[in-house]
Design a protein around this motif. Structure first.
Motif, PDB file in Angstrom:
ATOM      1  N   GLY A  86       0.840  -1.190   0.000  1.00  0.00           N
ATOM      2  CA  GLY A  86       0.000   0.000   0.000  1.00  0.00           C
ATOM      3  C   GLY A  86       0.879   1.245   0.000  1.00  0.00           C
ATOM      4  N   ALA A  87       0.274   2.383  -0.377  1.00  0.00           N
ATOM      5  CA  ALA A  87       1.015   3.652  -0.318  1.00  0.00           C
ATOM      6  C   ALA A  87       1.488   3.919   1.106  1.00  0.00           C
ATOM      7  N   ALA A  88       0.717   3.444   2.084  1.00  0.00           N
ATOM      8  CA  ALA A  88       1.031   3.746   3.489  1.00  0.00           C
ATOM      9  C   ALA A  88       2.430   3.260   3.866  1.00  0.00           C
ATOM     10  N   PHE A 111      -3.586  14.836   4.879  1.00  0.00           N
ATOM     11  CA  PHE A 111      -3.678  13.413   5.229  1.00  0.00           C
ATOM     12  C   PHE A 111      -2.798  13.140   6.462  1.00  0.00           C
ATOM     13  N   THR A 154      -0.136  16.303  -1.709  1.00  0.00           N
ATOM     14  CA  THR A 154      -1.138  15.293  -2.056  1.00  0.00           C
ATOM     15  C   THR A 154      -1.907  15.849  -3.251  1.00  0.00           C
ATOM     16  N   ASN A 158      -6.147  15.682  -0.174  1.00  0.00           N
ATOM     17  CA  ASN A 158      -7.081  15.055   0.765  1.00  0.00           C
ATOM     18  C   ASN A 158      -6.980  15.861   2.053  1.00  0.00           C
ATOM     19  N   ASP A 182       2.092  12.561  -3.269  1.00  0.00           N
ATOM     20  CA  ASP A 182       1.206  11.407  -3.100  1.00  0.00           C
ATOM     21  C   ASP A 182       0.065  11.542  -4.116  1.00  0.00           C
ATOM     22  N   ALA A 184      -2.247   9.219  -4.780  1.00  0.00           N
ATOM     23  CA  ALA A 184      -3.124   8.066  -4.537  1.00  0.00           C
ATOM     24  C   ALA A 184      -4.477   8.205  -5.246  1.00  0.00           C
ATOM     25  N   PHE A 185      -5.008   9.424  -5.295  1.00  0.00           N
ATOM     26  CA  PHE A 185      -6.342   9.620  -5.887  1.00  0.00           C
ATOM     27  C   PHE A 185      -6.293  10.131  -7.328  1.00  0.00           C
ATOM     28  N   SER A 212      -1.127   4.472  -5.578  1.00  0.00           N
ATOM     29  CA  SER A 212      -1.810   3.391  -4.877  1.00  0.00           C
ATOM     30  C   SER A 212      -2.812   2.732  -5.820  1.00  0.00           C
ATOM     31  N   THR A 214      -5.217   1.050  -4.292  1.00  0.00           N
ATOM     32  CA  THR A 214      -6.341   0.939  -3.353  1.00  0.00           C
ATOM     33  C   THR A 214      -7.573   1.696  -3.829  1.00  0.00           C
ATOM     34  N   LYS A 215      -7.375   2.972  -4.154  1.00  0.00           N
ATOM     35  CA  LYS A 215      -8.536   3.841  -4.404  1.00  0.00           C
ATOM     36  C   LYS A 215      -9.148   3.543  -5.760  1.00  0.00           C
ATOM     37  N   ARG A 223      -3.628  -4.394  -0.397  1.00  0.00           N
ATOM     38  CA  ARG A 223      -2.440  -3.645   0.026  1.00  0.00           C
ATOM     39  C   ARG A 223      -1.406  -3.586  -1.082  1.00  0.00           C
TER      40      ARG A 223
HETATM   41  C1  LIG Z   1      -3.964  10.635   0.284  1.00  0.00           C
HETATM   42  C2  LIG Z   1      -3.792   9.201   0.641  1.00  0.00           C
HETATM   43  N1  LIG Z   1      -2.644   8.596   0.338  1.00  0.00           N
HETATM   44  C3  LIG Z   1      -2.435   7.301   0.650  1.00  0.00           C
HETATM   45  C4  LIG Z   1      -3.393   6.555   1.308  1.00  0.00           C
HETATM   46  C5  LIG Z   1      -3.111   5.122   1.662  1.00  0.00           C
HETATM   47  O1  LIG Z   1      -3.332   4.271   0.557  1.00  0.00           O
HETATM   48  P1  LIG Z   1      -3.004   2.723   0.621  1.00  0.00           P
HETATM   49  O2  LIG Z   1      -4.271   1.991   0.872  1.00  0.00           O
HETATM   50  O3  LIG Z   1      -2.422   2.401  -0.735  1.00  0.00           O
HETATM   51  O4  LIG Z   1      -2.000   2.489   1.702  1.00  0.00           O
HETATM   52  C6  LIG Z   1      -4.615   7.160   1.636  1.00  0.00           C
HETATM   53  C7  LIG Z   1      -5.653   6.372   2.363  1.00  0.00           C
HETATM   54  O5  LIG Z   1      -6.633   6.875   2.819  1.00  0.00           O
HETATM   55  C8  LIG Z   1      -4.810   8.506   1.293  1.00  0.00           C
HETATM   56  O6  LIG Z   1      -5.959   9.131   1.604  1.00  0.00           O
END
Ligand SMILES: Cc1ncc(COP(=O)(O)O)c(C=O)c1O
Length: 361
Positions: A86-88, A111, A154, A158, A182, A184-185, A212, A214-215, A223
């Motif tokens: 995951g990005a996390a 975030f 970001t 977010n 980041d 991710a979105f 990521s 994920t989204k 993950r």
């Molecule tokens: C801006 C942002 N980056 C990264 C993540 C984490 O993503 P991942 O599920 O890939 O760890 C989130 C999760 O809410 C997010 O809001």
């Protein structure tokens, strides 16, 4: 375990227990995921991987096939890609890198995971307030002036949903030792990829982009995310972390998604149509409700601001089994703010109707 102010949305198990219902009885507009079910072809790919006994072996430590698939997707060199849990997970290593560079700037509200990661390494950081200016239709100029060593961005932002223009971020790059963006979105945003910084990395070794799956693919349980950056930097991150951060199923799913172009392309187009249509619809309808102001967003979530605290409204919504994101964990936002993630039309209507009822009592 207490869940006073949550750092993340999507706490379905906790909320289900608290509200006396099953997690699948909740309408979750607190985590910003695509609401369509996981594609059948991805499920088939995961089942096939299980049948081929992938769990019986350690995964390839170099993730070569996955890195090549991601590299091909972005048309970059595979040495510039580091997949993560995951990005996390990658945010944690970005923060370690940042801790060696000096002071980090965190645009706020932002975030909360960046602060979590920086604290792991006792890194110095400072919040810098973003101007409260929103545009849903055009990318905005990234507003910060250089005051620190590391900049965390970001895009789209977010929780505000602001989409920053690539050019305005590009002009910040020479001013920082390290810029972590980041995205991710970003792939959910119609025309969002036009603002991606990925193509700037080859000429800017101080830039890292975190992405990521994920989204976009609604896969928080698998993950899988990745960093794109200078190969030497990513090699350092790889040597810091544990040997197998991604499991074999995540690898199989990632390779499938990043190589299976036609179904994935039509999925992405569907996501863009949904964000555009439902984003406008929910904004227009929330704007009719008394006591709140919705803010336009380029992303699949938007903020609302109450004239007064929205805490009890949020609890009333939860009692109706609709979860919205309490924003108190975001620096600079307080109990007057909630974040709502887009759903399909029926559920968006349910959210607007329920909010309307709660606000008018
Ligand atoms: C801006 C942002 N980056 C990264 C993540 C984490 O993503 P991942 O599920 O890939 O760890 C989130 C999760 O809410 C997010 O809001």
């Amino acid at each position: 375990m207490s869940e006073a102010i949550s750092l993340h949305g999507g706490n379905l198990i906790y909320e289900g227990r608290r509200l006396g219902c099953r997690p699948d009885q909740l309408l979750d507009a607190s985590a910003s995921l695509v609401p369509f079910p996981m594609s059948k072809s991805l499920s088939r790919c995961l089942v096939k991987a299980l049948r081929e006994d992938v769990l019986h072996h350690y995964p390839d430590r170099d993730y070569l096939e996955l890195r090549q698939a991601i590299a091909k997707w972005h048309q970059i060199d595979a040495a510039m890609v580091l997949p993560g849990n995951g990005a996390a997970e990658l945010i944690t290593w970005a923060a370690r890198d940042a801790s060696f560079q000096g002071l980090s700037s965190l645009p706020s509200p932002g975030f909360a995971d960046y602060e979590r990661a920086l604290r792991c390494w006792q890194a110095a950081f400072r919040y810098e307030s973003l101007p409260r200016v929103w545009s849903a239709t055009r990318p905005q100029l990234f507003p910060l002036t250089p005051k620190s060593d590391v900049l965390w961005i970001t895009n789209p932002h977010n929780p505000t949903g602001q989409l920053w223009s690539r050019e305005s971020i590009k002009s910040c790059l020479p001013n920082y030792k390290l810029v972590i963006c980041d995205e991710a979105f970003l792939p959910l945003v119609p025309c969002g990829e036009d603002e991606s910084l990925v193509s700037l990395i080859a000429n800017n070794s101080n830039l890292v982009v975190i992405r990521s799956l994920t989204k976009l693919f609604s896969l928080p349980g698998l993950r899988i995310g990745y960093a794109i950056g200078d190969p030497e930097r990513l090699e350092r991150w790889k040597n810091w972390r544990d040997p197998w951060p991604l499991n074999a199923l995540a690898i199989a799913g990632g390779i499938y998604l990043m190589t299976n172009t036609p179904p994935v392309e039509s999925w992405i187009q569907r996501v863009h149509r949904w964000v555009e249509k439902e984003g406008q619809w929910i904004y227009r309808n929330l704007d009719q409700l008394p006591g709140i102001t919705p803010y336009p967003s380029a992303a699949n979530f938007l903020l609302i601001e109450g004239d007064v605290s929205l805490l009890s409204i949020n609890e009333q919504m939860a009692q109706k089994r609709i979860l919205l994101r309490d924003c108190r964990s975001f620096v600079d936002l307080d109990e007057r703010w909630l974040r709502i993630s887009l759903q399909g039309r029926l559920d968006n209507r349910r959210i607007v109707n329920a909010l309307g009822t709660c606000l008018s009592h």
